[in-house]
Design a protein around this motif. Structure first.
Motif, PDB file in Angstrom:
ATOM      1  N   GLN A 110     -22.332 -14.590 -43.602  1.00 44.73           N
ATOM      2  CA  GLN A 110     -22.981 -13.321 -43.927  1.00 44.73           C
ATOM      3  C   GLN A 110     -24.304 -13.143 -43.195  1.00 44.73           C
ATOM      4  O   GLN A 110     -24.901 -12.073 -43.240  1.00 44.73           O
ATOM      5  CB  GLN A 110     -23.200 -13.232 -45.441  1.00 44.73           C
ATOM      6  CG  GLN A 110     -21.899 -13.228 -46.237  1.00 44.73           C
ATOM      7  CD  GLN A 110     -22.126 -13.466 -47.712  1.00 44.73           C
ATOM      8  OE1 GLN A 110     -23.253 -13.493 -48.192  1.00 44.73           O
ATOM      9  NE2 GLN A 110     -21.029 -13.637 -48.455  1.00 44.73           N
ATOM     10  N   MET A 111     -24.759 -14.191 -42.502  1.00 50.47           N
ATOM     11  CA  MET A 111     -26.021 -14.126 -41.754  1.00 50.47           C
ATOM     12  C   MET A 111     -25.721 -13.671 -40.328  1.00 50.47           C
ATOM     13  O   MET A 111     -25.393 -14.459 -39.466  1.00 50.47           O
ATOM     14  CB  MET A 111     -26.711 -15.490 -41.771  1.00 50.47           C
ATOM     15  CG  MET A 111     -27.064 -15.963 -43.163  1.00 50.47           C
ATOM     16  SD  MET A 111     -27.604 -17.690 -43.222  1.00 50.47           S
ATOM     17  CE  MET A 111     -29.015 -17.622 -42.133  1.00 50.47           C
ATOM     18  N   THR A 112     -25.794 -12.382 -40.077  1.00 51.99           N
ATOM     19  CA  THR A 112     -25.448 -11.835 -38.769  1.00 51.99           C
ATOM     20  C   THR A 112     -26.547 -12.090 -37.764  1.00 51.99           C
ATOM     21  O   THR A 112     -27.698 -12.360 -38.109  1.00 51.99           O
ATOM     22  CB  THR A 112     -25.189 -10.326 -38.874  1.00 51.99           C
ATOM     23  OG1 THR A 112     -26.418  -9.675 -39.223  1.00 51.99           O
ATOM     24  CG2 THR A 112     -24.127 -10.027 -39.922  1.00 51.99           C
ATOM     25  N   ASN A 114     -27.866  -9.925 -35.760  1.00 46.29           N
ATOM     26  CA  ASN A 114     -28.654  -8.738 -35.440  1.00 46.29           C
ATOM     27  C   ASN A 114     -29.726  -8.417 -36.472  1.00 46.29           C
ATOM     28  O   ASN A 114     -30.345  -7.362 -36.409  1.00 46.29           O
ATOM     29  CB  ASN A 114     -27.712  -7.528 -35.299  1.00 46.29           C
ATOM     30  CG  ASN A 114     -26.699  -7.726 -34.186  1.00 46.29           C
ATOM     31  OD1 ASN A 114     -27.032  -8.275 -33.139  1.00 46.29           O
ATOM     32  ND2 ASN A 114     -25.472  -7.285 -34.431  1.00 46.29           N
ATOM     33  N   ILE A 115     -29.942  -9.309 -37.416  1.00 44.81           N
ATOM     34  CA  ILE A 115     -30.953  -9.019 -38.431  1.00 44.81           C
ATOM     35  C   ILE A 115     -32.343  -9.332 -37.908  1.00 44.81           C
ATOM     36  O   ILE A 115     -32.520 -10.054 -36.927  1.00 44.81           O
ATOM     37  CB  ILE A 115     -30.679  -9.814 -39.727  1.00 44.81           C
ATOM     38  CG1 ILE A 115     -30.735 -11.320 -39.460  1.00 44.81           C
ATOM     39  CG2 ILE A 115     -29.359  -9.422 -40.345  1.00 44.81           C
ATOM     40  CD1 ILE A 115     -30.594 -12.152 -40.724  1.00 44.81           C
ATOM     41  N   ASP A 116     -33.344  -8.789 -38.572  1.00 36.25           N
ATOM     42  CA  ASP A 116     -34.746  -9.023 -38.228  1.00 36.25           C
ATOM     43  C   ASP A 116     -35.047 -10.522 -38.307  1.00 36.25           C
ATOM     44  O   ASP A 116     -34.590 -11.200 -39.239  1.00 36.25           O
ATOM     45  CB  ASP A 116     -35.624  -8.256 -39.225  1.00 36.25           C
ATOM     46  CG  ASP A 116     -37.098  -8.528 -39.022  1.00 36.25           C
ATOM     47  OD1 ASP A 116     -37.634  -9.355 -39.781  1.00 36.25           O
ATOM     48  OD2 ASP A 116     -37.678  -7.941 -38.102  1.00 36.25           O
ATOM     49  N   GLU A 119     -36.360 -11.723 -41.608  1.00 37.76           N
ATOM     50  CA  GLU A 119     -35.302 -11.692 -42.611  1.00 37.76           C
ATOM     51  C   GLU A 119     -34.329 -12.850 -42.408  1.00 37.76           C
ATOM     52  O   GLU A 119     -33.841 -13.448 -43.363  1.00 37.76           O
ATOM     53  CB  GLU A 119     -34.548 -10.361 -42.536  1.00 37.76           C
ATOM     54  CG  GLU A 119     -33.505 -10.199 -43.634  1.00 37.76           C
ATOM     55  CD  GLU A 119     -32.741  -8.888 -43.512  1.00 37.76           C
ATOM     56  OE1 GLU A 119     -31.731  -8.742 -44.235  1.00 37.76           O
ATOM     57  OE2 GLU A 119     -33.144  -8.036 -42.700  1.00 37.76           O
ATOM     58  N   GLY A 120     -34.095 -13.181 -41.124  1.00 30.13           N
ATOM     59  CA  GLY A 120     -33.225 -14.315 -40.823  1.00 30.13           C
ATOM     60  C   GLY A 120     -33.801 -15.613 -41.345  1.00 30.13           C
ATOM     61  O   GLY A 120     -33.064 -16.471 -41.864  1.00 30.13           O
ATOM     62  N   LYS A 123     -33.269 -15.774 -45.048  1.00 35.06           N
ATOM     63  CA  LYS A 123     -31.879 -16.122 -45.356  1.00 35.06           C
ATOM     64  C   LYS A 123     -31.614 -17.610 -45.125  1.00 35.06           C
ATOM     65  O   LYS A 123     -30.866 -18.245 -45.876  1.00 35.06           O
ATOM     66  CB  LYS A 123     -30.927 -15.262 -44.524  1.00 35.06           C
ATOM     67  CG  LYS A 123     -30.819 -13.813 -45.006  1.00 35.06           C
ATOM     68  CD  LYS A 123     -29.757 -13.059 -44.265  1.00 35.06           C
ATOM     69  CE  LYS A 123     -29.587 -11.653 -44.824  1.00 35.06           C
ATOM     70  NZ  LYS A 123     -29.090 -11.668 -46.228  1.00 35.06           N
TER      71      LYS A 123
END
Length: 719
Positions: A110-112, A114-116, A119-120, A123
């Motif tokens: 669920q950890m893509t 393209n996230i900030d 934010e990564g 996560k």
């Protein structure tokens, strides 16, 4: 790629879960869980201490916890309780390991990409917390877990007895007895199996096996007549008998209130009250959401299964000790939550002080010191003054919220602020105030009057936070999570160590200067080193390196997991009443003698000298010892000659900034000692990055002392 990982993980998760539920319904669940507990969790104990369990049997306590949770979800009417062979044990073992790994990969997928970035990082922190919640169980060695819990909660025995009909100390005693009884039964079983395996005569083997299961020799002979044992290879015969013997495994984990009451010396009513409070019946979790079992398994707080017969079954009594703090907190919070909180805070401060005084009995330790900056008053939990060092200790007894352990961002952030960031800021604030008072002796401050030493004699300030609970090991390296954006801009991390690990540190490091050096270097590493591991792994790293890491300090992420093995083996064996040599840092005999002399004489600033000595790696210590032997021979031959070589110099990496000079003289030229010392220091300071030099001088004709002079030198030749 991430999408495919998610699909594969989901398919593996659902398939494994479905197969586990099918196996539970078909076969006797108590035999299933007993087999996994016996073969997966039982470790051998011998003269060499606790032995590592078979690495091929990759089943651990959390896997069996999941199985027990799923068993309790089953309807008792749907269970067929059929017997089974080793193939089913293998299948459920594989299904459980697949289930756990697939559950983790579902979260990772669920950890893509393209996230900030921030934010990564959050996560990643959440995933770390969740992984620890699912798999990590030990927050201290068993004796520590038991003693810390006993000392906290027996304080409330009378209150609990009045409300629940049993005492906290009785609960701890009961689960400890269960653990002992099960371990004893399992060890006896291992011995019986081992003796059986050594009987290679097949007829005698069958007779002995029937004796083990309380059957007669006549029954054994009947079995032999009905089965052509001569045609069966011995190994096949053995595993046939073992598979049959495993059907009796649940007996090792079953018990009655009456027998327990006798063993514990408690009333039947108190024992039954404890068992009922800490048990579920099969079917009690039928409506519980399966997904929640991984991060909030109800059996963590109630690990016993109550059987319809009125007896009880417990394959995992160790679960109680893994979760003893929330278990006993849950009992007393309903009575007086504020009283519980105060008890924990008082206990933690007193225990820290007791631990410190075990190694620094002459130190000045003061608690609850109040001080001001302007009109704002602050309070610091503990200050310990040891020679020219001061240790600032902040104690945090607050609980790690259960939703934090499941990775909920808001609660996780608040817990990090309360238990890690806040005490860090508090100790930094006091450190800066003390430094200001030291640099400006003319400043009047009530703080000076509360301190039992002259501040002008303080040269080093060390900060450390001690927590009662483990915070999924993130407290061991908070700087690693600096990118999450939750840390203040001026955050200067200091070590946060759990009470159990703090106690271990003060126990295995027997030289006080090594404790000071460890904490000082820990503070430096907290600021500069990214690593993967917990506090005990750091202690294992210290044993090997004295934290002299050289080029490793530049590593992006140093993997130190499992470096705690020497400590784990020693303390786990000690808990099993097996005494092994205590692990010690790799200190040369020469340095050990110097430490002893420093500690006995307590010369002013002896701790600084000791810390500098510890900055030289085990390799440098061996190198110096070899150099000294050569120089002693040189002095013996050429002491009359002007300029003869009588000095060994060790200059480590640039990050150290310290040099070590060891000067040797004899009775004939003892009058020149001070000149030799000054010359040695001058040679060391020819290296531009050396800012201080530790000079040790020894009269080789006198073996009464480890040294006859020791001192710190600066480029201006100050001692």
């Amino acid at each position: 790629m991430a999408q495919q990982l998610e699909v594969n993980s989901e398919n593996l998760y659902q398939g494994s879960l479905q197969r586990i539920k099918e196996i539970i319904q078909l076969y006797d669940p108590l035999i299933l869980i007993s087999s996994l507990a016996f073969y997966g969790l039982t470790t051998a104990v011998g003269d060499q201490g606790i032995q590592t369990k078979d690495s091929d049997y990759e089943i651990y306590q959390p896997h069996i916890e999941i199985l027990q949770g799923l068993i309790l979800q089953s309807s008792i009417d749907d269970l067929r309780e059929l017997p089974f062979g080793p193939n089913i044990v293998q299948e459920i073992r594989d299904s459980l390991t697949n289930l756990m790994s697939a559950h983790s990969f579902r979260e990772i997928s669920q950890m893509t990409e393209n996230i900030d970035p921030q934010e990564g990082e959050i996560k990643l922190l959440q995933q770390w917390i969740r992984s620890n919640t699912k798999m990590v169980r030990n927050w201290g060695y068993f004796s520590q877990v038991k003693s810390i819990s006993q000392e906290i909660y027996e304080h409330f025995d009378d209150s609990l007895l009045e409300v629940y009909g049993f005492k906290a100390s009785s609960v701890i005693k009961l689960f400890k007895t269960l653990l002992n009884e099960i371990e004893s039964a399992n060890q006896n079983r291992f011995q019986d199996i081992s003796k059986l395996y050594r009987i290679k005569n097949k007829t005698r083997f069958i007779v002995k096996y029937h004796e083990m299961i309380n059957q007669s020799e006549e029954q054994a002979q009947e079995f032999i007549q009905n089965l052509d044992i001569k045609a069966i290879p011995f190994k096949n015969l053995f595993f046939m008998a073992l598979s049959h013997y495993d059907l009796r495994l649940p007996d090792n984990y079953k018990f009655t209130p009456d027998n327990l009451a006798i063993k514990l010396g408690l009333s039947n009513a108190e024992v039954t009250g404890i068992l009922d409070k800490f048990s579920y019946k099969i079917g009690d979790l039928e409506s519980y959401e399966t997904e929640h079992i991984f991060l909030s398994n109800p059996i963590w707080l109630r690990p016993i299964i109550k059987l319809d017969s009125g007896n009880y079954f417990c394959a995992l009594p160790q679960v109680f000790f893994s979760f003893i703090l929330p278990s006993l907190d849950g009992l007393f919070e309903n009575i007086d939550k504020a009283k519980l909180s105060k008890r924990k805070a008082d206990y933690l401060e007193n225990k820290i002080s007791e631990i410190i005084k075990s190694r620094f009995p002459d130190s000045n330790t003061i608690s609850g010191i109040k001080w001001k900056i302007g009109n704002t008053q602050y309070e610091t939990d503990l200050l310990t003054f040891i020679d020219s060092h001061v240790l600032i200790v902040e104690a945090k007894s607050g609980r790690v919220n259960e939703t934090s352990r499941r990775g909920a961002p808001s609660r996780l952030r608040k817990n990090i602020e309360d238990l890690i960031i806040s005490p860090n800021i508090q100790s930094k604030r006091l450190k800066e105030r003390l430094e200001e008072l030291i640099s400006n002796p003319e400043i009047n401050d009530d703080l000076r009057d509360q301190i039992p030493v002259d501040l002008s004699n303080i040269h080093q300030i060390i900060r450390v936070s001690v927590s009662l609970e483990d915070f999924s090991s993130i407290q061991a390296n908070m700087a690693h999570w600096g990118k999450i954006g939750w840390l203040p801009d001026d955050f200067e991390p200091c070590p946060t160590i759990t009470l159990a690990d703090f106690e271990t540190l003060f126990d295995f490091l027997e030289h006080p200067v090594q404790i000071i050096h460890y904490l000082q270097r820990r503070q430096e590493l907290e600021e500069n080193l990214n690593y993967t591991g917990d506090e005990l792994d750091l202690m294992g790293l210290y044993i090997e390196t004295l934290f002299n890491l050289g080029e490793y300090e530049a590593e992006e992420n140093l993997i130190i997991s499992e470096m705690s093995f020497p400590l784990d083996r020693y303390y786990n064996s000690k808990d099993a009443s097996i005494e092994l040599p205590k692990p010690k840092p790799k200190i040369s005999p020469l340095f050990s003698k110097i430490f002893n002399q420093l500690e006995n004489r307590l010369t002013p600033r002896w701790t600084e000298i000791g810390v500098i000595l510890n900055r030289f790696s085990p390799y440098d210590q061996q190198k110096l010892t070899k150099m000294i032997r050569k120089i002693e021979g040189n002095v013996r031959k050429y002491w009359k000659e002007e300029g003869h070589k009588n000095t060994a110099i060790i200059i480590p990496s640039k990050s150290s900034k310290h040099a070590l000079c060891y000067v040797i003289f004899n009775n004939h030229n003892e009058s020149k000692r001070d000149n030799y010392i000054q010359n040695a220091a001058a040679l060391a300071f020819e290296n531009e990055y050396v800012t201080r030099c530790l000079v040790i001088a020894k009269n080789m004709d006198k073996n009464d002392l480890a040294y006859h002079f020791i001192g710190l030198m600066s480029p201006s030749s100050e001692r």
